[in-house]
Structures are given as structure tokens and as C-alpha cells.
Write an enzyme that holds these catalytic residues in place. Structure first.
Site, PDB file in Angstrom:
ATOM      1  NE  ARG A  91      -3.406   0.869   2.682  1.00 27.18           N
ATOM      2  CZ  ARG A  91      -4.666   1.234   2.819  1.00 27.18           C
ATOM      3  NH1 ARG A  91      -5.618   0.358   2.697  1.00 27.18           N
ATOM      4  NH2 ARG A  91      -4.988   2.467   3.081  1.00 27.18           N
ATOM      5  CG  ASP A 151     -17.146   4.970   2.858  1.00 27.57           C
ATOM      6  OD1 ASP A 151     -16.443   3.962   2.860  1.00 27.57           O
ATOM      7  OD2 ASP A 151     -16.815   6.017   2.243  1.00 27.57           O
ATOM      8  NE  ARG A 154     -20.276   1.295  -1.310  1.00 27.04           N
ATOM      9  CZ  ARG A 154     -18.991   1.369  -1.638  1.00 27.04           C
ATOM     10  NH1 ARG A 154     -18.074   1.596  -0.718  1.00 27.04           N
ATOM     11  NH2 ARG A 154     -18.601   1.203  -2.885  1.00 27.04           N
TER      12      ARG A 154
END
Ligand code: NAD
Length: 317
Positions: A91, A151, A154
Site C-alpha cells: 500500500r 460509505d 451505502r
């Protein structure tokens, strides 16, 4: 704002950028949309393709591929450019490569004379937004990331299904890092004007905290599930970007969980860019709404800030 005509420059015409562009055209969110990509041919092709749909859209948007000089009089510059994770790449390595991409973009936008609002979608979005802030030298209110807007959408959708209530009447937020350490501060969640904890107390055999925790886990893992199923996520984030751009261009004062720079909230947290409810208008991130978090929720926010600060500090800009 530069004029009555609303102009947006989109840098990065990949799946996320073009999902924004397609939604923006269908929702008539601006008057002028400039597409810019390292791959100039791709940006040209995308502009042609969108223009051919104009006759079927509610918009008379001017769409064309352009260069950095087009940022000069733009109201919003969106950055959704980035590189993808290579096999075996960490990452942090990905973050470093995306930081390099931004070093080749943000100074050119600033040099154009741009004075509008930056909206960043590239992941890891909170850190890329902070990098944009550092590279641009702009006031923090003019640099925002998509944060946990998707988010939160959702979450409201899933809570709406669970309580059988229109998601628009659910007032609950996902806050923190757009990533593994994000969380839902349930102490602040409302169904219309009624706290969720009261809804649970009054309906003990219908609704359960364990189910809500499952919903928050589902939100956290949603992106990964979509990526496993179809390789990438783009429609939802494209629509979230349109929502933020509209709040800016229409000077809405809307509350959105964009990624913004903390200015001493939550016990003196500063500098870190993180998703939190924020009033968004023509000036960008106008005011952060500091929530009254429980002790446990504050610890989660602390953790998210630490994760983001550590990642940012591991980069040498
Ligand atoms: P993509 O690979 O389809 O598109 C990336 C585009 O960036 C390509 O067209 C590429 O040519 C362009 N690009 C690369 N370097 C550039 C440079 N220096 N200048 C201009 N353009 C350059 O990727 P995608 O699926 O569109 O995803 C874009 C980013 O959005 C990724 O970082 C992804 O993780 C992120 N994303 C964010 C969210 C969110 O919630 N914020 C959700 C989904 C995806």
C-alpha cells in the site's frame, strides 16, 4: 466563482472519472466539462463519446478534452488520476507512486491561475487530499476529498432497508479514514429526529444492535466485495462526486462527509484530512460539524487519525 457559467476540469478520465462525467452529464451539474488525462487520446475519445449522448441528455453542456491552461477559470478541479496496485506492491509503495502522480498534476493546476476548489477522489483519498493541500498551498477550505461520502450513502441505504424507512430520513454517518479504520458513531445516528438507540430500546424484538454492527461491517467491506466481483468500483463514487460538486456549484451549504482538514476538533486534532460531516458550499469546506462522540467512538477516531498521520509521514514530499 469565476462567472455564471459553471466549469469543471476532470483530471483522470479512467473508470471513476468517466463515471463522474457520465453522471454529471445526465444530472446537468455544470455548463462546461473539460477532460484531461495523461493518455490524451483517451480523453479525446471520452469527450467525443459523451458529446454524442448530448442529444439525449437534459443538458447542453460543453464537453471537450483540454490541458492545464483550462483550469485557469474553472470553479472545480477534480482529480481522479492515479496508478493501480501492481502485483506484490505494498500500500505504501502504491501511495508513493500516486504521490508522484500528484506532484506532476497539482503544481500545473496552480500555475494555470486556478482559484477554485479541488475535489480529490484518488485513493487513499484522505492522504491524497492532504498531499493536494500541501502541494497547492491553498487554504484548507478549498481542498476537499470525497472522504466517506460514498460509505455514508451505502450506510443510509442499508439502514433504510433494515428499518424500512426512506434512506433520506436516516441521518447517520460513516466517519474517519475512507478505509479499514472507518466507523459509524451510532450514538449520533437518527431515524428522522429519533435517536437510533431509542428506536432499539422501544422495539426490542424487532431491531438489534448486532444487526446494525453487521451493517457497518458490510459498508466497510463493500468496496472489496465489488472489486472481487467486477474488478473495480466506479458508479457509486462517480455519483458521490456529482453530489459534492453540486453542493459547491450551487452554494448549497449541504452537510456531506467529505475529507477535510481538522482544525482542532475532537480534543485538538489538527492537520489530518479525514471524513467527517462538513458544511459544503461555494467556498468549499465551510465548517466542520464536531460530533459529540462517546469515549469508545473517540478512540476509534483517534485510531483513524493515527493511521492517516503515520501513512502521510512515511512519505517525503
Ligand atoms: P483508472 O486506472 O481507470 O484511471 C486512472 C486514470 O488516471 C487513467 O486514465 C490514467 O491515464 C490517468 N492518469 C495516470 N497518471 C496521470 C497523470 N499524471 N496525469 C493525468 N492522468 C493520469 O482508475 P479508476 O478506476 O478510474 O480509479 C481512479 C482512482 O480512484 C484510484 O485511485 C481508485 O482507487 C480511486 N477510487 C476512489 C474511490 C473513493 O471512494 N474515493 C472509489 C473508487 C476508486
Amino acid at each position: 466563482m469565476s462567472s455564471n457559467r459553471k466549469k469543471v476540469v476532470l483530471i483522470g478520465t479512467g473508470m471513476v472519472g468517466m463515471s463522474f462525467a457520465y453522471a454529471a452529464l445526465n444530472q446537468n451539474v455544470c455548463d462546461e466539462l473539460v477532460l484531461l488525462d495523461l493518455n490524451e487520446k483517451r480523453a479525446e475519445g471520452e469527450a467525443m463519446d459523451l458529446n454524442h449522448g448530448l442529444a439525449f441528455s437534459p443538458s447542453s453542456m460543453k464537453i471537450y478534452s483540454g490541458g492545464y491552461s483550462d483550469c485557469n477559470d474553472a470553479d472545480v478541479v477534480i482529480i481522479s488520476a492515479g496508478v493501480n496496485q501492481k502485483p506484490g506492491e505494498s500500500r505504501l509503495q502504491l501511495l508513493k507512486r500516486n504521490a508522484d502522480v500528484f506532484s506532476s498534476i497539482v503544481p500545473k493546476v496552480v500555475q494555470s491561475g486556478f482559484e477554485g476548489i479541488f475535489l480529490v477522489a484518488t485513493n487513499p483519498v484522505d492522504i491524497m487530499t492532504r498531499i493536494t493541500y500541501e502541494l497547492s498551498g491553498f487554504n484548507a477550505s478549498k481542498v476537499i476529498g470525497t472522504g466517506t461520502t460514498l460509505d455514508t450513502a451505502r450506510l443510509r441505504y442499508l439502514m433504510g432497508e433494515y428499518f424500512e424507512v426512506d434512506p433520506r430520513n436516516i441521518h447517520a454517518y460513516v466517519i474517519g479514514e475512507h478505509g479499514d479504520s472507518e466507523f459509524v458513531p451510532w450514538s449520533q445516528a437518527l431515524l428522522a429526529a429519533k435517536p437510533i438507540k431509542d428506536v432499539l430500546r422501544d422495539n426490542p424484538s424487532s431491531f438489534y444492535m448486532e444487526e446494525l454492527e453487521k451493517i457497518s461491517e458490510e459498508v466497510r467491506s463493500a468496496a472489496q466485495k465489488i472489486i472481487t466481483a467486477k474488478g473495480a468500483t466506479y458508479y457509486g463514487i462517480g455519483m458521490a462526486m456529482v453530489r459534492v460538486v453540486r453542493a459547491i456549484l450551487q452554494d448549497e451549504n449541504s452537510v456531506l462527509t467529505v475529507s477535510t482538514r481538522l482544525r482542532g476538533e475532537y480534543g485538538g486534532k489538527k492537520d489530518v484530512f479525514i471524513g467527517n460531516p462538513c458544511i459544503v458550499n461555494g467556498g468549499g469546506a465551510k465548517r466542520i460539524l464536531e460530533l459529540k462522540l462517546s469515549e469508545a467512538e473517540l478512540k476509534k477516531l483517534d485510531n483513524s487519525c493515527t493511521v492517516l498521520n503515520d501513512s502521510f509521514k512515511s512519505l517525503s514530499l
